[in-house]
Design an enzyme around this catalytic site. Structure first.
Site, PDB file in Angstrom:
ATOM      1  NE  ARG A  23      -0.620  -0.297   4.993  1.00 18.94           N
ATOM      2  CZ  ARG A  23      -1.293  -0.605   6.095  1.00 18.94           C
ATOM      3  NH1 ARG A  23      -2.579  -0.909   6.017  1.00 18.94           N
ATOM      4  NH2 ARG A  23      -0.707  -0.625   7.272  1.00 18.94           N
ATOM      5  CG  HIS A  80       9.684   0.362   4.016  1.00 22.22           C
ATOM      6  ND1 HIS A  80       8.843  -0.634   4.426  1.00 22.22           N
ATOM      7  CD2 HIS A  80      10.867  -0.244   3.772  1.00 22.22           C
ATOM      8  CE1 HIS A  80       9.478  -1.788   4.424  1.00 22.22           C
ATOM      9  NE2 HIS A  80      10.717  -1.587   4.040  1.00 22.22           N
ATOM     10  NE  ARG A  97       2.883  -4.329   7.423  1.00 23.86           N
ATOM     11  CZ  ARG A  97       3.786  -3.452   7.841  1.00 23.86           C
ATOM     12  NH1 ARG A  97       3.654  -2.183   7.558  1.00 23.86           N
ATOM     13  NH2 ARG A  97       4.837  -3.837   8.528  1.00 23.86           N
ATOM     14  CG  ASN A 103      10.889  -5.087   6.201  1.00 20.28           C
ATOM     15  OD1 ASN A 103      11.896  -5.621   5.710  1.00 20.28           O
ATOM     16  ND2 ASN A 103      10.955  -3.946   6.883  1.00 20.28           N
ATOM     17  NE  ARG A 104       7.779  -6.320  11.702  1.00 16.48           N
ATOM     18  CZ  ARG A 104       7.840  -5.163  11.030  1.00 16.48           C
ATOM     19  NH1 ARG A 104       8.480  -5.108   9.865  1.00 16.48           N
ATOM     20  NH2 ARG A 104       7.285  -4.066  11.525  1.00 16.48           N
TER      21      ARG A 104
END
Lengths: 306, 92
Positions: A68, A193, A124, A141-142
């Site tokens: 997003r 980001h 996201r 991103n985790r």
């Protein structure tokens, strides 16, 4: 690509067409590599900007790991165009590209990005179907093998920061991991980001300072000073954990632990009114100011080989 | 397509870690369907229309400062779509 509308947001297919156009127009400078496929089978395209040589030291830039954050993918398009227009006209960019390659992945999460255009603008994560849950998606991103599973990520598939079942379980992440490892000569890794106006460096998963913290801090300060010189946009900078919050399994923590010293992540501008719905007339100003900071990091990487 | 009519985005400005922790409590109440856009201070959170009153009351009862950053998310999204449609065919 001269008549491409940089001042509007684009669908995934339009971005992919732009990439092909840029390659067609600049065959001696730009090529496209497909480093893998997304969960839903979309190509993971990376543009390579190179003036020759084999396995030169390289700089990696990626945008759009979170679907997003549209201004990041849009900025990636502007960066690509800037690289080709500034090569031969801007001395810093020219010197860098005469010795180094630049890799740019504009849409790290194409499934999620497509989904934001067709179903849910606020999406996201990627679009992985999670076994045993009706909730979809992993936060890419985790999902990196750097403090994976620690605080600042979730094991709940319904969470926006769901980490996935194991590190590098997601093809969008694994493809970059494979690429970085097989290349073996990437010297800077910059992940972009939006939004909250920050320039961050490792670590996010631990309070242990990065061993190059002093240098990373100096370069970050120089970069945000350059960024602010255009429109006065004020950035915070520092390590992820001290500047925002603890977040485990992030990309630049992994790249830093792989030995890529100049690992940075940007959070692009926040006008304080729109969040992820930054108006399209902000794309070019955002990209232009960010480009100045990117050039500082790229130039420092070029001038400080390791 | 997702429908965000009546969704608002609050910018919450906790004055200390205690207030930040109180905001974090909201995240765990799944029925509210809150979407935290960012967790740095200030905190931005998308609040669906059915949760607006509960969240407002909660913040006010705890004297946590906030303001409405986006009054109607769908209106912004509609404008974004309108702009894309008006430009895309000519440019591509």
């Amino acid at each position: 690509t001269d008549t491409f509308h940089y001042t509007t947001y684009h669908t995934l297919s339009e971005i992919y067409s732009f990439q092909d156009m840029l390659v067609a127009e600049n065959p001696k400078l730009v090529s496209k590599t497909v480093i893998g496929q997304s969960y839903e089978g979309r190509p993971l395209n990376v543009l390579k900007f190179s003036t020759g040589g084999s396995n030169r030291p390289a700089i990696w830039i990626d945008t759009g790991i979170h679907a997003r954050e549209w201004v990041t993918q849009a900025s990636g398009i502007v960066f690509a165009k800037k690289i080709v227009t500034e090569y031969g006209t801007d001395s810093a960019v020219t010197e860098i590209l005469n010795r180094m390659d630049v890799f740019l992945e504009m849409v790290v999460n194409p499934d999620g990005y497509h989904f934001t255009h067709t179903n849910n603008r606020m999406w996201r994560k990627n679009r992985k179907q999670n076994r045993g849950s009706t909730c979809v998606g992993v936060d890419l991103n985790r999902n990196w093998n750097a403090g994976f599973g620690g605080h600042g990520s979730s094991n709940n598939p319904c969470s926006e920061i769901y980490r996935g079942t194991r590190a590098h379980s997601e093809p969008e992440v694994k493809s970059i991991v494979n690429f970085v490892r097989s290349h073996g000569n990437i010297k800077a890794f910059i992940s972009i980001h939006s939004y909250s106006q920050m320039l961050l460096f490792p670590y996010g998963y631990t309070r242990k300072p990065a061993k190059d913290q002093a240098e990373l801090d100096q370069v970050a300060q120089k970069a945000i000073t350059a960024l602010a010189s255009l429109y006065g946009t004020s950035y915070r900078y520092g390590s992820i954990i001290t500047t925002i919050y603890q977040s485990s399994g992030g990309s630049i923590d992994w790249t830093y632990n792989q030995g890529i010293k100049y690992s940075y992540t940007f959070e692009l501008r926040d006008t304080g009114h729109f969040g992820f719905i930054l108006p399209a007339n902000q794309i070019v100003p955002t990209a232009n100011e960010t480009w100045l900071a990117l050039k500082v990091i790229m130039d420092h990487t070029f001038k400080n080989p390791y | 397509k997702g429908d965000f009519h009546g969704h608002q985005v609050f910018r919450i400005v906790p004055k200390d870690d205690v207030q930040l922790a109180l905001v974090r409590v909201l995240e765990d109440i799944l029925d509210l369907e809150l979407d935290f856009w960012r967790w740095v201070t200030p905190v931005d959170v998308r609040v669906p229309s059915h949760s607006l009153q509960v969240v407002k009351t909660y913040l006010e009862n705890h004297c946590i400062k906030y303001f409405t950053m986006i009054k109607d998310l769908q209106a912004l999204l509609d404008e974004e779509q309108r702009q894309m449609k008006s430009i895309a065919p000519a440019g591509n």
